[in-house]
Write a protein that holds these residues in place. Structure first.
Motif, PDB file in Angstrom:
ATOM      1  N   VAL A 245       0.989  -1.326  -0.063  1.00 57.08           N
ATOM      2  CA  VAL A 245      -0.327   0.060   0.157  1.00 57.08           C
ATOM      3  C   VAL A 245       0.549   0.962  -0.151  1.00 57.08           C
ATOM      4  N   LEU A 246       1.908   1.460   0.564  1.00 61.08           N
ATOM      5  CA  LEU A 246       2.869   2.852   0.743  1.00 61.08           C
ATOM      6  C   LEU A 246       3.651   2.783  -0.427  1.00 61.08           C
ATOM      7  N   ALA A 247       4.225   1.821  -0.853  1.00 61.73           N
ATOM      8  CA  ALA A 247       4.877   1.369  -2.473  1.00 61.73           C
ATOM      9  C   ALA A 247       4.009   2.320  -3.283  1.00 61.73           C
ATOM     10  N   GLY A 248       3.014   2.147  -3.498  1.00 61.58           N
ATOM     11  CA  GLY A 248       1.813   2.040  -4.496  1.00 61.58           C
ATOM     12  C   GLY A 248       1.359   3.531  -4.140  1.00 61.58           C
ATOM     13  N   ARG A 249       1.264   3.964  -3.036  1.00 60.43           N
ATOM     14  CA  ARG A 249       0.967   5.020  -2.864  1.00 60.43           C
ATOM     15  C   ARG A 249       2.312   6.382  -3.082  1.00 60.43           C
ATOM     16  N   ARG A 250       4.033   6.110  -2.667  1.00 61.13           N
ATOM     17  CA  ARG A 250       4.420   6.914  -3.148  1.00 61.13           C
ATOM     18  C   ARG A 250       5.366   7.101  -4.543  1.00 61.13           C
ATOM     19  N   LEU A 251       4.722   5.869  -5.331  1.00 61.60           N
ATOM     20  CA  LEU A 251       4.390   5.326  -7.570  1.00 61.60           C
ATOM     21  C   LEU A 251       3.556   7.000  -7.721  1.00 61.60           C
ATOM     22  N   ALA A 252       2.674   6.772  -6.623  1.00 56.76           N
ATOM     23  CA  ALA A 252       1.159   7.591  -7.040  1.00 56.76           C
ATOM     24  C   ALA A 252       2.285   9.048  -6.820  1.00 56.76           C
ATOM     25  N   ILE A 253       2.390   9.610  -5.741  1.00 52.44           N
ATOM     26  CA  ILE A 253       3.286  10.538  -6.081  1.00 52.44           C
ATOM     27  C   ILE A 253       4.315  11.297  -6.544  1.00 52.44           C
ATOM     28  N   SER A 254       5.257   9.688  -7.186  1.00 52.00           N
ATOM     29  CA  SER A 254       6.457  10.277  -8.003  1.00 52.00           C
ATOM     30  C   SER A 254       6.119  10.537  -9.062  1.00 52.00           C
ATOM     31  N   LYS A 255       4.606  10.404  -9.679  1.00 53.11           N
ATOM     32  CA  LYS A 255       4.306  10.741 -10.954  1.00 53.11           C
ATOM     33  C   LYS A 255       3.908  12.358 -11.307  1.00 53.11           C
ATOM     34  N   ASN A 256       4.426  13.119 -11.598  1.00 56.58           N
ATOM     35  CA  ASN A 256       3.795  14.338 -12.012  1.00 56.58           C
ATOM     36  C   ASN A 256       2.738  13.753 -12.965  1.00 56.58           C
ATOM     37  N   ASP A 257       2.430  13.062 -14.070  1.00 49.57           N
ATOM     38  CA  ASP A 257       1.259  13.140 -15.010  1.00 49.57           C
ATOM     39  C   ASP A 257      -0.129  12.565 -13.554  1.00 49.57           C
ATOM     40  N   ASN A 258       0.158  11.648 -12.668  1.00 53.70           N
ATOM     41  CA  ASN A 258      -0.772  11.349 -11.302  1.00 53.70           C
ATOM     42  C   ASN A 258      -1.273  12.147 -10.869  1.00 53.70           C
ATOM     43  N   ASN A 259      -2.899  12.129 -10.354  1.00 55.66           N
ATOM     44  CA  ASN A 259      -3.571  13.008  -9.284  1.00 55.66           C
ATOM     45  C   ASN A 259      -4.165  12.297  -8.557  1.00 55.66           C
ATOM     46  N   HIS A 260      -4.077  10.778  -9.098  1.00 55.11           N
ATOM     47  CA  HIS A 260      -5.591   9.335  -8.367  1.00 55.11           C
ATOM     48  C   HIS A 260      -4.222   8.614  -7.981  1.00 55.11           C
ATOM     49  N   TRP A 261      -4.204   8.493  -6.745  1.00 57.96           N
ATOM     50  CA  TRP A 261      -4.352   7.277  -5.979  1.00 57.96           C
ATOM     51  C   TRP A 261      -5.411   5.985  -5.321  1.00 57.96           C
ATOM     52  N   SER A 262      -5.377   4.475  -5.688  1.00 56.98           N
ATOM     53  CA  SER A 262      -6.393   3.956  -4.304  1.00 56.98           C
ATOM     54  C   SER A 262      -4.845   2.936  -4.258  1.00 56.98           C
TER      55      SER A 262
END
Length: 509
Positions: A245-262
């Motif tokens: 879960v935490l790794a998936g959130r870190r990945l979503a935060i690091s992508k500038n073209d992504n504004n969603h996480w689930s």
């Protein structure tokens, strides 16, 4: 080294001129008011004075008049340097009062210095000091001076009025913005209260997490513990799910073209059990693309997953029933041929008793096979049942001798039958089969012997019962034993056909 006195009521103007003149070799003295400049000049006369016009207490025009009326100062060049008095009439008034130059503050530094150099290089002759009453020309100058002051006052009044209107508009805009913000905050509060999800708002700059009341309602944590920060939230995630879960959130935060996480994971409730949740977040970035805030919500999907599993199980059972029905029909057709030929063979072997016995065994096996297909068709809902009114106590008493022989002597059978039992509407054959199978399962759970109890009783159900039954009177048939029991992880599979926990060769389950 020439010494210049600078007069201006604004510090930034004084600093600018002082820096400019010192860098070009001048010695500089400063004053912020006209009367202050007069005092300094009378104590230590300068070589030149540069003065603003618009100043409180004593303005530049008054200072100019006083300067040119002083016998010690009248020969010292007086330069007007203004940004407010820009009209030609303002210039003419200053020159009439004795000013040596009139420079607008919009002038470039080179142009300003050039005027100073020109005046410095020319011999300066002071005007005679007036000793008689004010002449007609001086009256005209004073009138012009007063008119200039009135005009500047009107201009300042207009400027203040325009600034006041702009300020009022700005205040109105601010009030409208604040009102809209209050409405937005109230709308967010109402939405957060109305939703059944656990809504959250994570300010990543301060590492502060806000949760609505849904967090307490869904997961049961006490009010004092219902605002966990990000680290406390992570600790409530199941250890097997946490890193993913935490790794998936870190990945979503690091992508500038992504504004969603689930993410979907197990979350610990206050009572210790694990709820399956679905967590969604919206990422808010600053102008540089850095995530500074996340807003989202957690949904408890435990019941949904349970219902999906039940649906999949029902679908599997439906498919299994269809398959079973087809196999049973085909097998029943084969058994009809086997039974018919076996009976003909048995009837023709009167003179061969041994062979006739073999033929009878074939017939009996075929009959047992037909009974099995009957049950399979009943399971597949393709075999019609023949229910009728049955006394359940008599049915139990009638099957007890068979049960005793089947279960063996090391199993003690106890009957607890309600004498006031009403009749039930069932297929007696199917009920006997069910009763026999349950008792055999009980025997398998008691390999060293034990007690098996069959009881009947009349009961009344209400709408509050956990059973899916309408309100009314029912008959309950229960079978209990002193065996090893059922493992908790197998309880959900109790009514799954063809499932058994028995080892190979230890029974049909």
């Amino acid at each position: 080294m020439s010494r210049i006195l600078i007069v201006d009521d604004r510090e930034e103007n004084l600093y600018y001129l002082e820096t400019l003149l010192i860098s070009h070799g001048y010695q500089v003295d400063t004053a912020s008011q006209g009367n202050e400049a007069l005092d300094k000049a009378r104590n230590t006369p300068p070589d030149m004075i540069v003065s603003d016009l618009l100043m409180p207490i004593m303005d530049g025009y008054t200072l100019l008049q006083q300067w040119k009326s002083d016998s010690r100062l009248s020969r010292i060049p007086f330069i007007i340097y203004t940004a407010t008095y820009t009209e030609e009439s303002d210039r003419e008034l200053a020159l009439d009062l004795g000013a040596d130059a009139f420079i607008l503050k919009s002038a470039e530094p080179e142009a300003f210095l050039k005027v100073l150099w020109q005046i410095q290089d020319q011999p300066h002759i002071a005007k005679p000091i007036a000793t008689s009453p004010i002449s007609l020309d001086e009256n005209t100058i004073l009138k012009t001076y007063n008119q200039t002051l009135v005009r500047k006052l009107e201009e300042k009044s207009r400027q203040l009025e325009i600034a006041n209107r702009a300020l009022q508009k700005d205040i109105a805009r601010r009030e409208a913005t604040e009102a809209a913000l209050r409405v937005s905050v109230e709308r967010f509060r109402l939405l957060a209260q109305a939703t059944s999800d656990a809504a959250w708002d994570w300010d990543m700059l301060s590492d502060n997490r806000w949760w609505n009341d849904g967090f307490t309602q869904l997961f049961g944590h006490r009010r004092a513990d219902s605002q966990p920060d990000d680290a406390a939230w992570a600790e409530l995630i199941h250890p097997d799910d946490r890193e993913e879960v935490l790794a998936g959130r870190r990945l979503a935060i690091s992508k500038n073209d992504n504004n969603h996480w689930s993410a979907s994971y197990r979350f610990r409730c206050a009572d210790g059990h694990w709820a399956q949740v679905e967590d969604r977040g919206h990422l808010i970035r600053d102008d540089h693309g850095t995530v500074i805030r996340m807003v989202g919500g957690m949904t408890d999907i435990t019941n949904r997953i349970t219902m999906e599993k039940q649906l999949h199980r029902a679908q599997r059972l439906e498919a299994l029933g269809m398959l079973t029905g087809g196999v049973a029909h085909d097998f029943n057709n084969l058994l009809t041929v086997v039974m018919g030929n076996a009976q003909i063979l048995e009837d023709s072997l009167h003179d061969h008793p041994d062979n006739q016995k073999l033929a009878r065994m074939i017939t009996e096996a075929a009959e047992r096979g037909a009974d099995l297909t009957h049950r399979l068709l009943a399971f597949a809902r393709q075999q019609s049942l023949t229910p009728r009114a049955v006394n359940l106590n008599q049915l139990v008493l009638g099957i007890k001798p068979l049960l005793q022989r089947t279960l063996g002597s090391n199993i003690v059978i106890t009957l607890e039958l309600d004498s006031r039992l009403p009749a039930v509407y069932v297929d007696p054959s199917e009920l006997e089969h069910a009763l026999l199978n349950l008792c055999v399962n009980g025997r398998n759970a008691m390999p060293l012997g034990g007690n098996l109890t069959i009881s009947t009783r009349a009961t009344q159900t209400s709408d509050s019962t956990e059973l899916d039954l309408s309100r009314g009177q029912y008959v309950a048939l229960s079978i209990t034993d002193t065996g090893t029991g059922i493992a908790p992880e197998l309880v959900d599979r109790l009514f799954e056909p063809f499932f058994t926990s028995a080892e190979q060769g230890a029974g049909t389950g």
